[in-house]
Write a protein that holds these residues in place. Structure first.
Motif, PDB file in Angstrom:
ATOM      1  N   LEU A  62      -9.137 -16.110  18.783  1.00  0.00           N
ATOM      2  CA  LEU A  62      -9.443 -17.174  17.832  1.00  0.00           C
ATOM      3  C   LEU A  62      -8.166 -17.817  17.291  1.00  0.00           C
ATOM      4  O   LEU A  62      -8.104 -19.033  17.095  1.00  0.00           O
ATOM      5  N   MET A  63      -7.154 -16.981  17.078  1.00  0.00           N
ATOM      6  CA  MET A  63      -5.879 -17.536  16.589  1.00  0.00           C
ATOM      7  C   MET A  63      -5.300 -18.540  17.573  1.00  0.00           C
ATOM      8  O   MET A  63      -4.695 -19.529  17.189  1.00  0.00           O
ATOM      9  N   ASN A  64      -5.518 -18.262  18.851  1.00  0.00           N
ATOM     10  CA  ASN A  64      -4.947 -19.128  19.875  1.00  0.00           C
ATOM     11  C   ASN A  64      -5.539 -20.536  19.874  1.00  0.00           C
ATOM     12  O   ASN A  64      -5.019 -21.436  20.518  1.00  0.00           O
ATOM     13  N   LEU A  65      -6.642 -20.697  19.169  1.00  0.00           N
ATOM     14  CA  LEU A  65      -7.289 -22.011  19.170  1.00  0.00           C
ATOM     15  C   LEU A  65      -6.613 -22.993  18.227  1.00  0.00           C
ATOM     16  O   LEU A  65      -6.828 -24.202  18.319  1.00  0.00           O
ATOM     17  N   PHE A  66      -5.848 -22.467  17.275  1.00  0.00           N
ATOM     18  CA  PHE A  66      -5.353 -23.320  16.197  1.00  0.00           C
ATOM     19  C   PHE A  66      -3.876 -23.056  15.912  1.00  0.00           C
ATOM     20  O   PHE A  66      -3.372 -21.973  16.184  1.00  0.00           O
ATOM     21  N   PRO A  67      -3.249 -24.033  15.258  1.00  0.00           N
ATOM     22  CA  PRO A  67      -1.943 -23.725  14.666  1.00  0.00           C
ATOM     23  C   PRO A  67      -2.167 -22.678  13.577  1.00  0.00           C
ATOM     24  O   PRO A  67      -3.286 -22.567  13.049  1.00  0.00           O
ATOM     25  N   PRO A  68      -1.110 -21.924  13.216  1.00  0.00           N
ATOM     26  CA  PRO A  68      -1.329 -20.767  12.329  1.00  0.00           C
ATOM     27  C   PRO A  68      -2.055 -21.075  11.027  1.00  0.00           C
ATOM     28  O   PRO A  68      -2.989 -20.371  10.656  1.00  0.00           O
ATOM     29  N   ARG A  69      -1.663 -22.141  10.375  1.00  0.00           N
ATOM     30  CA  ARG A  69      -2.297 -22.382   9.074  1.00  0.00           C
ATOM     31  C   ARG A  69      -3.762 -22.743   9.243  1.00  0.00           C
ATOM     32  O   ARG A  69      -4.627 -22.352   8.458  1.00  0.00           O
ATOM     33  N   GLU A  70      -4.057 -23.480  10.285  1.00  0.00           N
ATOM     34  CA  GLU A  70      -5.454 -23.831  10.524  1.00  0.00           C
ATOM     35  C   GLU A  70      -6.255 -22.588  10.917  1.00  0.00           C
ATOM     36  O   GLU A  70      -7.410 -22.419  10.527  1.00  0.00           O
ATOM     37  N   ALA A  71      -5.608 -21.722  11.676  1.00  0.00           N
ATOM     38  CA  ALA A  71      -6.289 -20.474  12.049  1.00  0.00           C
ATOM     39  C   ALA A  71      -6.671 -19.700  10.787  1.00  0.00           C
ATOM     40  O   ALA A  71      -7.781 -19.180  10.654  1.00  0.00           O
TER      41      ALA A  71
ATOM     42  N   THR B  59     -20.830 -39.056  15.347  1.00  0.00           N
ATOM     43  CA  THR B  59     -19.812 -39.842  14.656  1.00  0.00           C
ATOM     44  C   THR B  59     -18.677 -38.993  14.090  1.00  0.00           C
ATOM     45  O   THR B  59     -17.745 -39.516  13.517  1.00  0.00           O
ATOM     46  N   PHE B  60     -18.776 -37.698  14.208  1.00  0.00           N
ATOM     47  CA  PHE B  60     -17.660 -36.866  13.764  1.00  0.00           C
ATOM     48  C   PHE B  60     -17.568 -35.641  14.653  1.00  0.00           C
ATOM     49  O   PHE B  60     -18.454 -35.388  15.479  1.00  0.00           O
ATOM     50  N   GLY B  61     -16.508 -34.909  14.477  1.00  0.00           N
ATOM     51  CA  GLY B  61     -16.275 -33.758  15.350  1.00  0.00           C
ATOM     52  C   GLY B  61     -14.907 -33.914  15.975  1.00  0.00           C
ATOM     53  O   GLY B  61     -14.433 -35.026  16.197  1.00  0.00           O
ATOM     54  N   LYS B  62     -14.283 -32.771  16.241  1.00  0.00           N
ATOM     55  CA  LYS B  62     -12.958 -32.816  16.873  1.00  0.00           C
ATOM     56  C   LYS B  62     -13.120 -32.918  18.382  1.00  0.00           C
ATOM     57  O   LYS B  62     -14.082 -32.379  18.937  1.00  0.00           O
ATOM     58  N   GLU B  63     -12.176 -33.552  19.005  1.00  0.00           N
ATOM     59  CA  GLU B  63     -12.235 -33.675  20.465  1.00  0.00           C
ATOM     60  C   GLU B  63     -12.108 -32.313  21.132  1.00  0.00           C
ATOM     61  O   GLU B  63     -11.364 -31.454  20.648  1.00  0.00           O
ATOM     62  N   GLY B  64     -12.807 -32.171  22.244  1.00  0.00           N
ATOM     63  CA  GLY B  64     -12.643 -30.945  23.027  1.00  0.00           C
ATOM     64  C   GLY B  64     -11.232 -30.887  23.590  1.00  0.00           C
ATOM     65  O   GLY B  64     -10.531 -31.897  23.677  1.00  0.00           O
ATOM     66  N   PHE B  65     -10.819 -29.686  23.976  1.00  0.00           N
ATOM     67  CA  PHE B  65      -9.458 -29.517  24.498  1.00  0.00           C
ATOM     68  C   PHE B  65      -9.345 -30.095  25.912  1.00  0.00           C
ATOM     69  O   PHE B  65     -10.254 -29.924  26.732  1.00  0.00           O
ATOM     70  N   THR B  66      -8.228 -30.728  26.174  1.00  0.00           N
ATOM     71  CA  THR B  66      -7.934 -31.096  27.561  1.00  0.00           C
ATOM     72  C   THR B  66      -6.847 -30.172  28.114  1.00  0.00           C
ATOM     73  O   THR B  66      -6.641 -30.101  29.315  1.00  0.00           O
ATOM     74  N   SER B  67      -6.170 -29.492  27.218  1.00  0.00           N
ATOM     75  CA  SER B  67      -5.256 -28.432  27.671  1.00  0.00           C
ATOM     76  C   SER B  67      -5.069 -27.450  26.522  1.00  0.00           C
ATOM     77  O   SER B  67      -4.971 -27.849  25.359  1.00  0.00           O
ATOM     78  N   ILE B  68      -5.048 -26.203  26.879  1.00  0.00           N
ATOM     79  CA  ILE B  68      -4.807 -25.164  25.871  1.00  0.00           C
ATOM     80  C   ILE B  68      -4.416 -23.879  26.578  1.00  0.00           C
ATOM     81  O   ILE B  68      -5.001 -23.532  27.618  1.00  0.00           O
TER      82      ILE B  68
ATOM     83  N   THR C  91     -15.986 -34.392  24.659  1.00  0.00           N
ATOM     84  CA  THR C  91     -16.814 -33.335  24.064  1.00  0.00           C
ATOM     85  C   THR C  91     -16.408 -33.175  22.597  1.00  0.00           C
ATOM     86  O   THR C  91     -15.350 -33.663  22.193  1.00  0.00           O
ATOM     87  N   ARG C  92     -17.253 -32.511  21.853  1.00  0.00           N
ATOM     88  CA  ARG C  92     -16.974 -32.389  20.411  1.00  0.00           C
ATOM     89  C   ARG C  92     -17.014 -30.933  19.961  1.00  0.00           C
ATOM     90  O   ARG C  92     -17.887 -30.160  20.365  1.00  0.00           O
ATOM     91  N   ARG C  93     -16.035 -30.620  19.102  1.00  0.00           N
ATOM     92  CA  ARG C  93     -15.940 -29.282  18.512  1.00  0.00           C
ATOM     93  C   ARG C  93     -16.163 -29.381  17.014  1.00  0.00           C
ATOM     94  O   ARG C  93     -15.695 -30.328  16.378  1.00  0.00           O
ATOM     95  N   TYR C  94     -16.829 -28.398  16.475  1.00  0.00           N
ATOM     96  CA  TYR C  94     -17.093 -28.352  15.024  1.00  0.00           C
ATOM     97  C   TYR C  94     -16.663 -26.979  14.515  1.00  0.00           C
ATOM     98  O   TYR C  94     -16.921 -25.970  15.175  1.00  0.00           O
ATOM     99  N   TYR C  95     -16.022 -26.993  13.359  1.00  0.00           N
ATOM    100  CA  TYR C  95     -15.534 -25.728  12.793  1.00  0.00           C
ATOM    101  C   TYR C  95     -15.994 -25.589  11.346  1.00  0.00           C
ATOM    102  O   TYR C  95     -16.110 -26.593  10.626  1.00  0.00           O
ATOM    103  N   PRO C  96     -16.156 -24.353  10.915  1.00  0.00           N
ATOM    104  CA  PRO C  96     -16.534 -24.141   9.507  1.00  0.00           C
ATOM    105  C   PRO C  96     -15.490 -24.686   8.535  1.00  0.00           C
ATOM    106  O   PRO C  96     -15.848 -25.181   7.475  1.00  0.00           O
ATOM    107  N   HIS C  97     -14.223 -24.599   8.915  1.00  0.00           N
ATOM    108  CA  HIS C  97     -13.190 -25.000   7.949  1.00  0.00           C
ATOM    109  C   HIS C  97     -12.951 -26.498   7.934  1.00  0.00           C
ATOM    110  O   HIS C  97     -12.260 -26.996   7.058  1.00  0.00           O
ATOM    111  N   THR C  98     -13.476 -27.207   8.926  1.00  0.00           N
ATOM    112  CA  THR C  98     -13.235 -28.642   8.926  1.00  0.00           C
ATOM    113  C   THR C  98     -14.404 -29.413   8.328  1.00  0.00           C
ATOM    114  O   THR C  98     -14.222 -30.279   7.481  1.00  0.00           O
ATOM    115  N   TYR C  99     -15.606 -29.084   8.777  1.00  0.00           N
ATOM    116  CA  TYR C  99     -16.775 -29.831   8.288  1.00  0.00           C
ATOM    117  C   TYR C  99     -17.717 -28.959   7.472  1.00  0.00           C
ATOM    118  O   TYR C  99     -18.783 -29.410   7.083  1.00  0.00           O
TER     119      TYR C  99
END
Ligand code: SAM
Length: 702
Positions: free
Chosen positions: A263-272, A521-530, A542-550
């Protein structure tokens, strides 16, 4: 301290700042909020002066947001059929600050469904997220007085008020601590977070019980990672700090090391960190108005009259209401029982809105139980056309049937297929929804067991199943549909393996599909590289939704358009031609189908289930009609079969009861077909072949 997330209005992502996350782990010290100590303190003091009306909501609606606050009794769980709403389906939340409204307007056709729903502009008690939040409180200002006499009527309110006061005091104490901590960590200081063993290697000797220290160190580590150049200790690498952070996440929040890393790998540290924090907070309670039975405004008024405090979830949905406080159990109100609403997580609206089914279409919901999305599809289709709602788990279809009845859905056939059997059993759909079984990493707030019970093997097996399911979904759609030809794939998981990798797999295996805009109309873009993985550029659709964003459950939505037929030689995930339930399919499936045994009660339920005998009659009638259409004499042929002269099939069915591999339809085939005959209006067929007979797929074992 601020409101719990559950209380916050749904909104666009706040800045990714630890201070926006208020919920702490039970028994954990309050959040260390750098740079905000003073401000927060001021806010806390101000809050103390605020009438109980505003602050008082906190413990009642979000009991977990305050340690030791008494549990909110108000939200009595609704009947299982609703609450069960799968991983994704539950109660969701909202993030404060601003409304999702700001993110754009609704893309659904729900406007049409609720003509005259001027709810938001109505000047009723219910306020749109754009407007001033409701000030009407549960208590009068008088209740703020310590002198108030305790009566049976006000006891609960007073008790809540006490909880609230205690929370405020705790918050104030915490703010003091934070300020003190800040004074020792003034800018320029290099926090010492990496402890060393004899060889000078970092160690983590803090135990989970040292929550306060763990949290402080996490906070310091984040500060270093935010400004590595200036704050890192000399000779230390970024990865050492990241390793320290992971260890502390594991100890503080109770994740397995494996999942914490993933899960940490999905985000920059503070966002994680924000993500992990948000997983400690329940999402807000949301209900979806059933527009087959009522309008949102009417529903809101009825519930307000029952003492429910609510608000539209935002302009992005015309049917969602966020519940802040309720005097009545939401799963037992007359409106609930009359099917005017369903308890449904806000993020669960999204795949259905994205699929955007049209009236009179033929739609397949491949993993449908307990039916939150099926019933939403039906409402968007205004009960026209035909939905085939299938789930491999027969026990769960009871809840699906229950919801369908309660909500007045009339265009839906419930089936009990392993979705891998599509399109063999039925194909040619205008649209298909695959709300796939998943690991649930988006709904950890609801099911904390995910923190520790998912293994590496799960993240291999689940994607394997999901890949097969997505191919089956694609192959079940009619690319030549005049109105549709769309597939929506969704999960309530945030891992790349279950989302982008599955979508990429589908693109690789089915060149006859393209990703298209989700229409959301909202949601983060899916990853194209990670993490060294590169995906097709269209994955950004594609769209990603997170508890901490929305402040919604973690979710993923991808929408495909099928632009041509699936080549006859196309292979399924395991290398077999198409996805037709080979043994390895079944093996994967067996891992994840809920095998909860069906009790006798459930089997005998009047409110759902399958009536084998009755179904058999319909099946036989259909079979006779079919033979007649082919110019054959059903009496002669079926008579023979009954006498055992028509091959082994009948015998085989008698022996093993499954009919596997035979020429007669399986039990599930019969169920689906009899349901179809029983009033559903879906016409069979489409552009893709649609064999009528049995496949080798298995149904769930109950
Ligand atoms: C995420 S839940 C679906 C929630 C549902 N769409 C709703 O909104 O209420 C996933 C469902 O997939 C079902 N399932 C698991 N494996 C399946 C398979 N191979 N075929 C069909 N359904 C399957 C599970 O029984 C579960 O009900």
């Amino acid at each position: 301290m601020g409101q719990g997330r559950r209380m916050k209005k749904q909104g666009p992502p706040p800045p990714l700042d630890e201070s926006l996350v208020t919920r702490k782990r039970k028994d954990a010290p309050a959040a260390v909020v750098e740079e905000r100590g003073k401000k927060r303190r001021r806010e806390v003091k101000a809050a103390k002066k605020v009438p109980a009306v505003q602050a008082g909501n906190i413990p009642a609606v979000n009991p977990r947001s305050k340690p030791k606050a008494k549990p909110a009794k108000k939200f009595v769980p609704p009947p299982e059929s609703d609450l069960e709403i799968s991983s994704d389906e539950e109660i969701e939340s909202v993030d404060g600050v601003t409304g999702l409204d700001a993110l754009g307007t609704d893309s659904e056709d729900e406007d049409d469904l609720i003509e005259g729903d001027e709810f938001a502009e109505s000047g009723s008690d219910v306020v749109d997220s754009d407007t001033e939040p409701r000030k009407a409180g549960m208590w009068s200002d008088d209740e703020d007085s310590d002198m108030e006499e305790v009566t049976a009527a006000n006891m609960e309110g007073l008790s809540r008020k006490l909880d609230m006061q205690r929370a405020i005091e705790e918050a104030e104490a915490q703010a003091e601590m934070e300020e003190a901590a800040m004074q020792t960590n003034i800018a320029g200081d290099k926090p010492k977070v990496l402890e060393e063993d004899e060889d000078g290697r970092p160690i983590s000797n803090l135990q989970p019980q040292d929550l306060q220290l763990l949290r402080t160190r996490l906070s310091d580590t984040l500060r270093v990672l935010d400004d590595f150049k200036n704050l890192a200790e000399e000779g230390r690498s970024r990865s050492e700090y990241l390793a320290q952070m992971r260890k502390d996440i594991v100890a503080y929040y109770g994740y397995s090391d494996f999942l914490a890393e993933k899960l940490m790998n999905l985000f920059p540290p503070r966002e994680a960190f924000s993500f992990f924090e948000a997983n400690e907070t329940p999402r807000p309670v949301v209900i979806r108005t059933n527009t087959l039975r009522t309008h949102r405004r009417e529903l809101a008024n009825s519930l307000i009259n029952r003492g429910v405090q609510l608000e539209p979830i935002g302009k992005w949905s015309k049917v969602g209401l966020q519940i802040f406080e309720s005097q009545v159990p939401l799963g037992a109100t007359p409106e609930y029982l009359a099917g005017h609403y369903i308890l449904q997580a806000a993020s669960s609206f999204l795949p259905v809105m994205s699929l955007a089914p049209q009236e009179n279409e033929r739609v397949l919901d491949m993993a449908a139980a307990p039916g939150g999305k099926t019933t939403h599809l039906a409402a968007l289709m205004k009960n026209t056309g035909c939905i085939f709602a299938s789930d491999a788990n027969k026990a769960r279809t009871k809840g699906l049937i229950g919801n369908i009845h309660r909500l007045g859905v009339k265009n839906t056939v419930v089936c009990n297929y392993n979705a891998l059997e599509f399109p063999k059993v039925m194909g040619g759909f205008d649209r298909v929804l695959l709300d796939a079984p998943c690991s649930g990493t988006g709904v950890i707030a609801k099911d904390a067991s995910v923190k520790t019970n998912k293994t590496e093997a799960d993240f291999m097996k689940l994607p394997h199943l999901q890949k097969q399911l997505i191919l089956a979904a694609i192959d079940s759609v009619n690319h030549a549909s005049k109105t549709g030809g769309y597939i929506v794939y969704s999960t309530c998981s945030v891992t790349v393996e279950e989302n982008e990798q599955v979508v990429q797999y589908a693109l690789n295996k089915r060149p006859n599909v393209r990703l298209v805009e989700t229409g959301l109309t909202f949601g983060k873009e899916g990853f194209t590289s990670i993490m060294g993985k590169i995906f097709h550029p269209s994955l950004k659709l594609t769209r990603r939704y997170y508890p901490h964003t929305y402040n919604v459950d973690g979710f993923f939505v991808a929408k495909f358009k099928k632009i041509g037929p699936t080549p006859p030689n196309a292979v399924g995930a395991n290398g077999a031609a198409h996805s037709n339930g080979t043994s390895s399919d079944r093996q994967a499936q067996e891992e994840y189908v809920d095998k909860t045994p069906i009790t006798e009660d459930e089997e005998d339920s009047d409110f759902g289930g399958f009536d084998e005998e009755e179904d058999q009659k319909y099946m036989e009638r259909a079979e006779r009609a079919q033979l007649r259409r082919k110019g054959k004499n059903p009496k002669a042929l079926l008579g023979k079969a009954k006498n055992g002269q028509n091959g082994n099939v009948v015998e085989k069915e008698k022996v093993n009861g499954s009919g596997d591999g035979g020429s007669r339809p399986s039990k599930a085939d019969r169920n689906a077909q009899s349901a179809k005959l029983n009033g559903a209006s879906g016409q069979a067929g489409g552009a893709e072949p649609k064999p009528k007979k049995k496949t080798g797929g298995r149904k769930s074992k109950e």
